[in-house]
Design an enzyme around this catalytic site. Structure first.
Site, PDB file in Angstrom:
ATOM      1  N   CYS A   1       0.830  -1.208   0.000  1.00  0.00           N
ATOM      2  CA  CYS A   1       0.000   0.000   0.000  1.00  0.00           C
ATOM      3  C   CYS A   1       0.865   1.258   0.000  1.00  0.00           C
ATOM      4  O   CYS A   1       0.502   2.273  -0.601  1.00  0.00           O
ATOM      5  CB  CYS A   1      -0.929   0.016   1.212  1.00  0.00           C
ATOM      6  SG  CYS A   1      -2.319  -1.135   1.109  1.00  0.00           S
TER       7      CYS A   1
ATOM      8  N   CYS B   1      -4.890   1.704   5.155  1.00  0.00           N
ATOM      9  CA  CYS B   1      -3.785   1.445   4.236  1.00  0.00           C
ATOM     10  C   CYS B   1      -2.720   2.532   4.301  1.00  0.00           C
ATOM     11  O   CYS B   1      -1.673   2.398   3.674  1.00  0.00           O
ATOM     12  CB  CYS B   1      -4.307   1.342   2.806  1.00  0.00           C
ATOM     13  SG  CYS B   1      -5.142   2.825   2.224  1.00  0.00           S
TER      14      CYS B   1
END
Length: 241
Positions: free
Chosen positions: A116, A232
């Site tokens: 991410c 994330c």
């Protein structure tokens, strides 16, 4: 020039404001402001903003791992509102290194943070360095463990800097998922077809799955990891202790 005002005081003043009122204030305060677009909440923001101002700035993150339905959704929104959507991609060299060294599915073993970070956070950081403020579709009830204190407006310490503050507006902070979908149906707002297949919170294809009845919407994200932390890094400030 960045306007001078007390962010915390403005947040208190906004506590009872509607999303439209928050959006109007954000667009009045900042010319160089962008809407972050990925899901149902964000299209509600685009719908509201389109009624307040022409030529709104919208961006989305193309991680390279999105569902086909999501790519079609992006184009549907682009056509529906006749707007440009800036598509941000990860750095090719960093991504190639990750895949070469750890493969395409390293996040199942090592956690999703590194992937991410390259596919989402780094491109977002590059974009946010070019604006004075941004608008997100965060809601407090999306994740009780990380988003329950999301303010309608706040200083983004994660992506801003002491010499260049970045302001973050969250007009839907006080809305529920039902509020969002009531608005979508009322104004015939486009939405991702994955929502009709049991998906509620939608991210990358390998990291998202439908949720079962009575499951929280974030349980479909990174389901193999700790259930109380479903972020994330795009809203890194939510993870402060």
């Amino acid at each position: 020039m960045t306007p001078e005002y007390d962010v915390k005081e403005l947040a208190r003043e906004m506590e009872e404001w509607s999303p439209k009122e928050v959006m109007r204030k954000a667009l009045e305060l900042y010319d160089n402001i962008a809407i972050s677009f990925s899901g149902a909440e964000d299209v509600v923001l685009i719908e509201i903003a389109s009624k307040l101002k022409k030529n709104i700035q919208v961006f989305t993150l193309d991680t390279g791992r999105l569902h086909p339905e999501t790519y079609r959704f992006i184009e549907k929104v682009r056509d529906h509102y006749n707007l440009q959507i800036e598509t941000l991609s990860p750095n090719a060299e960093e991504l190639e290194r990750l895949v070469r060294e750890k493969g395409l599915f390293s996040f199942y073993k090592n956690g999703h943070s590194e992937c991410c970070g390259i596919r989402k956070v780094a491109p977002l950081r590059r974009k946010l360095a070019t604006v004075d403020a941004w608008i997100t579709g965060q809601r407090k009830d999306q994740s009780p463990s990380t988003r329950n204190k999301v303010a309608l407006v706040e200083e983004d310490a994660a992506f801003g800097a002491p010499d260049r503050p970045l302001i973050k507006f969250n007009p839907l902070a006080n809305w529920t998922s039902q509020d969002v979908w009531n608005y979508i149906r009322m104004f015939d707002v486009p939405y991702n077809e994955l929502h009709t297949k049991g998906f509620i919170s939608i991210g990358c294809e390998p990291c998202t799955r439908p949720v079962l009845p009575n499951q929280h919407e974030r349980e479909g994200r990174w389901w193999w990891e700790e259930s109380t932390i479903k972020e994330c890094g795009l809203h890194a400030g939510n993870l402060k202790s």
